[in-house]
Enzyme design. Structure first.
Site: not given
Ligand code: F6P
Length: 323
Positions: A129, A11, A72, A131, A103, A127, A173
């Site tokens: 998050d 992200g 990703r 985390d 992570d 991130t 997350r």
């Molecule tokens: O890890 C960052 C994040 O924004 C999380 O808070 C969320 O759950 C996820 O990525 C969303 O992922 P994507 O952008 O792939 O939908």
């Protein structure tokens, strides 16, 4: 001159562009030649690696997202693709690689650093998050917190005008950090996060009493991890007897003009990453704590579970208590 590359993975966060600017400028200052990897690990596999210059980072400091894109990568889980990535780095004579990510990205970096020889790796926790084990701060968190705070403040205006309850679903997350900090600092009446057990009945007694005392609206902040926003809206309607709406903040939380704090942190994270690599601190992650910046081995960060700070947990536990 030695070659050094940087990539963004997972992200995106606001502050990545400030990090890219610092990366180019500080690399040159240290006698290194900077390279960008476009589209994260996907770009590493596909050899989207190019030399970077001052013009690439001009005017980007105030923009969220990342100029060099992110991804990703499922392919990166396979050893053959990681071998391809290492070969590509070697074909550009790259000796150092900085990874901005969360992570998942650090798990990839750990594998890469185990499988490659002669390339030094450094991770920068990035991130919203917040985390990542071993660091109390990840790049982008402050901007995300401010975006959420601004949204909650705006929702409060309409909630109070209509005498409604709003259930605001916040990202993170599996981690409740964003939800907890923004609920506390925005004066939300309810906060539900995965780290703290809750009883809706406890809220019921307290909210009924508040309505009797004249309260006309409620703000509830809930972590996306709980996946229960609709259920909470129904609870407000049936048990508290107030018209309710759900508001999923979504990806707006990942964007926007980076705060001063995130720009400043971006500069520090990159400076420490480059200095560390030049001092031989490879396979490491630049972490932040109350004592300042430090380095942790990637094995002590990837695959480890981050826990919420005790003081924050203590404040969070006060939610749902009868007041
Ligand atoms: O890890 C960052 C994040 O924004 C999380 O808070 C969320 O759950 C996820 O990525 C969303 O992922 P994507 O952008 O792939 O939908």
């Amino acid at each position: 001159m030695k070659n050094i590359a940087i990539l963004c993975s997972g992200g995106d966060v606001s502050g990545m562009n400030a990090a890219l600017k610092r990366f180019v400028e500080y690399s040159f200052a240290k006698g290194l030649t900077p390279y960008f990897v476009d589209h994260g690990y996907e770009g590493l596999i596909d050899n989207k690696i190019y030399q970077a210059g001052y013009s690439d980072v001009a005017g980007i400091i105030s923009r969220g997202g990342t100029k060099i894109h992110t991804s990703r990568s499922k392919r990166f889980m396979e050893k053959a693709y990681r071998k391809q990535a290492i070969d590509n780095l070697k074909s550009h004579n790259i000796e150092y690689l900085i990874v901005l990510g969360g992570d998942g990205s650090f798990k990839g970096m750990q594998k890469l650093s185990d499988e490659s020889e002669g390339i030094g790796f450094s991770g920068i926790p990035s991130t919203i998050d917040n985390d990542i084990a071993g660091t109390s701060y990840c790049l982008g968190v402050d901007t995300a917190l401010n975006v959420i705070k601004f949204s909650i403040d705006s929702i409060r205006d309409t909630a109070s005008s209509f005498s409604r309850a709003f259930v605001i679903e916040v990202m993170g997350r599996r981690c409740g950090y964003l939800a907890l900090v923004t609920a506390l600092t925005s004066g939300a009446e309810m906060c539900l996060v995965p780290e703290i057990p809750y009883e809706l009945d406890n809220y019921k007694k307290c909210f009924k009493k508040q309505i009797d005392d004249g309260r006309e609206y409620f703000i509830a902040v809930v972590s996306e991890a709980l996946n229960n926003s609709e259920e909470i809206v129904q609870w407000f309607e049936k048990e508290i007897g107030i018209e309710s709406r759900v508001m999923v903040l979504g990806h707006i939380q990942r964007g926007g003009n980076p705060t001063v704090h995130d720009r400043h942190m971006a500069f520090n994270f990159v400076t420490y990453a480059i200095d560390g690599l030049l001092e031989g601190k490879t396979s490491s992650v630049v972490c932040f704590s109350d004592c300042g910046f430090n380095y942790k081995h990637i094995d002590d960060v990837a695959f480890k579970k981050a826990v919420l700070d005790n003081d924050l947990l203590k404040l969070g536990m006060e939610y749902g208590k009868n007041k």
